[in-house]
Enzyme design. Structure first.
Site, PDB file in Angstrom:
ATOM      1  N   ASP A   1       0.817  -1.713   0.229  1.00  0.00           N
ATOM      2  CA  ASP A   1       0.167   0.286  -0.104  1.00  0.00           C
ATOM      3  C   ASP A   1       0.347   1.329  -0.224  1.00  0.00           C
ATOM      4  OD1 ASP A   1      -2.173   1.336  -0.475  1.00  0.00           O
ATOM      5  OD2 ASP A   1      -2.870   0.810   2.051  1.00  0.00           O
ATOM      6  N   GLY A   2       0.563   2.087  -0.588  1.00  0.00           N
ATOM      7  CA  GLY A   2       1.133   3.761  -0.265  1.00  0.00           C
ATOM      8  C   GLY A   2       1.500   4.444  -1.856  1.00  0.00           C
TER       9      GLY A   2
ATOM     10  N   ASN B   1     -10.890  -3.197  -5.789  1.00  0.00           N
ATOM     11  CA  ASN B   1     -10.181  -1.910  -6.334  1.00  0.00           C
ATOM     12  C   ASN B   1     -10.801  -1.293  -7.823  1.00  0.00           C
ATOM     13  OD1 ASN B   1      -6.556  -3.310  -5.208  1.00  0.00           O
ATOM     14  ND2 ASN B   1      -7.490  -1.357  -4.414  1.00  0.00           N
TER      15      ASN B   1
ATOM     16  N   SER C   1      -7.652  -6.206  -5.018  1.00  0.00           N
ATOM     17  CA  SER C   1      -8.276  -6.914  -4.494  1.00  0.00           C
ATOM     18  C   SER C   1      -9.519  -6.487  -4.777  1.00  0.00           C
ATOM     19  CB  SER C   1      -8.079  -5.741  -3.064  1.00  0.00           C
ATOM     20  OG  SER C   1      -9.212  -4.382  -3.471  1.00  0.00           O
TER      21      SER C   1
HETATM   22  C1  FPP Z   1      -2.231   0.368  -3.124  1.00  0.00           C
HETATM   23  O1  FPP Z   1      -1.583   1.846  -3.842  1.00  0.00           O
HETATM   24  C2  FPP Z   1      -1.154  -0.808  -4.400  1.00  0.00           C
HETATM   25  C3  FPP Z   1      -1.954  -0.988  -5.383  1.00  0.00           C
HETATM   26  C4  FPP Z   1      -3.279  -1.173  -4.989  1.00  0.00           C
HETATM   27  C5  FPP Z   1      -1.587  -1.842  -6.488  1.00  0.00           C
HETATM   28  C6  FPP Z   1      -0.539  -2.707  -6.088  1.00  0.00           C
HETATM   29  C7  FPP Z   1       0.283  -2.751  -7.529  1.00  0.00           C
HETATM   30  C8  FPP Z   1       1.452  -2.821  -8.232  1.00  0.00           C
HETATM   31  C9  FPP Z   1       2.173  -2.774  -6.435  1.00  0.00           C
HETATM   32  C10 FPP Z   1       2.023  -2.618  -9.072  1.00  0.00           C
HETATM   33  C11 FPP Z   1       2.380  -4.208  -9.989  1.00  0.00           C
HETATM   34  C12 FPP Z   1       1.861  -5.179  -9.257  1.00  0.00           C
HETATM   35  C13 FPP Z   1       1.839  -6.134 -10.184  1.00  0.00           C
HETATM   36  C14 FPP Z   1       2.197  -7.775  -9.803  1.00  0.00           C
HETATM   37  C15 FPP Z   1       2.053  -6.060 -11.687  1.00  0.00           C
HETATM   38  P1  FPP Z   1      -2.427   2.668  -3.804  1.00  0.00           P
HETATM   39  O2  FPP Z   1      -2.713   2.835  -4.949  1.00  0.00           O
HETATM   40  O3  FPP Z   1      -3.650   2.173  -2.632  1.00  0.00           O
HETATM   41  O4  FPP Z   1      -1.974   3.429  -2.741  1.00  0.00           O
HETATM   42  P2  FPP Z   1      -2.836   4.936  -1.496  1.00  0.00           P
HETATM   43  O5  FPP Z   1      -3.265   4.110  -0.253  1.00  0.00           O
HETATM   44  O6  FPP Z   1      -1.518   5.814  -1.556  1.00  0.00           O
HETATM   45  O7  FPP Z   1      -3.756   5.889  -2.830  1.00  0.00           O
END
Ligand code: FPP
Length: 249
Positions: A20-21, A68, A65
């Site tokens: 996350d983040g 998402n 998720s």
């Molecule tokens: C959460 O950060 C991250 C995600 C929902 C996506 C995770 C994806 C990756 C790390 C890259 C791609 C992964 C693969 C398997 C290719 P957020 O967007 O919720 O951050 P925030 O809470 O700061 O808004």
């Protein structure tokens, strides 16, 4: 399979991570959110490699998720593209490291191309014997438990199973990742302290570790800090501290 006890200094066998983040990392730099996800891929690569190097059995990473899909359409599109690109670009590295790649979650909403790439990646790496990398994509813990319940209901309806035979052990055999050790350690980056419908069943005895570090900043040292915290904990699984110490002695 059950989790292992931990004595000081022991490593987890299976680590589950909520990455996350990414969005905040980008926002802090006045960049659009996609930059955060791209940087998040670099962190993913570092962390998986470090898990392999430290000899973990498995790592499960929450990439997307079931909730998402509520994000802006453009961000969802970008994440899907990123999955496809990363799938292709990481195959060699996974093969070189003898690592197995698996996906967990409901794949039906993904494009046929992405679904095909997932199957291909699982087949190509399926015979590897090193660390298992599990990508949770369109995954939800409640979905997982509901699936197990449905499968058992089918067995009951067909007369192959009696309702009174349903117990935790049987549900366990129908839940995702039943063939892996249960996660010993759960890490969530980004400062939130919740499990957001991740591996609800599987994490009954998992040690939780939360860090304010934003996912794109998470690196080998940050992972080692989580391992150190895990290694200092006494896992009791319902027993008393004295009992655990006697068993360990
Ligand atoms: C959460 O950060 C991250 C995600 C929902 C996506 C995770 C994806 C990756 C790390 C890259 C791609 C992964 C693969 C398997 C290719 P957020 O967007 O919720 O951050 P925030 O809470 O700061 O808004």
């Amino acid at each position: 399979m059950s989790s292992s006890d931990s004595t000081p200094g022991t490593l987890p066998r299976h680590v589950a991570i909520i990455m996350d983040g990414n969005g905040r990392w980008a926002k802090n730099r006045k960049l659009p959110r996609p930059f955060g996800h791209r940087e998040g891929v670099k962190a993913l690569r570092r962390v998986v490699q470090h898990g392999i190097d430290r000899g973990l059995d498995a790592m499960t990473l929450f990439a997307f998720s079931s909730e998402n899909w509520r994000r802006p359409a453009l961000e969802v599109k970008l994440l899907m593209e990123l999955f496809s690109v990363v799938l292709r670009s990481e195959m060699k590295r996974l093969m070189d490291n003898n690592a197995r790649l698996r996906f967990v979650g409901d794949r039906t909403p993904f494009s046929p191309r992405l679904r095909e790439a997932m199957i291909q990646a699982e087949e190509t790496t399926g015979r590897n014997t090193g660390m298992t990398v599990v990508i949770a994509a369109n995954y939800g813990g409640r979905w997982d438990i509901a699936n197990a319940a449905r499968e058992l209901a089918v067995e009951v309806a067909a007369g192959r199973l009696q309702p009174e035979d349903i117990d935790a052990g049987l549900i366990q055999r129908h839940i995702s990742l039943a063939d892996l050790p249960e996660p010993d350690l759960f890490i969530r980056t980004g400062g939130e302290e919740r499990i957001s419908n991740f591996l609800l069943w599987q994490m009954a005895y998992t040690e939780f570790y939360f860090t304010d570090c934003l996912w794109p900043d998470f690196d080998e040292a940050a992972l080692d800090a989580a391992f150190d915290s895990f290694g200092r904990r006494q896992r009791r699984f319902g027993r008393t501290g004295d009992q655990v110490e006697q068993r360990g002695a």
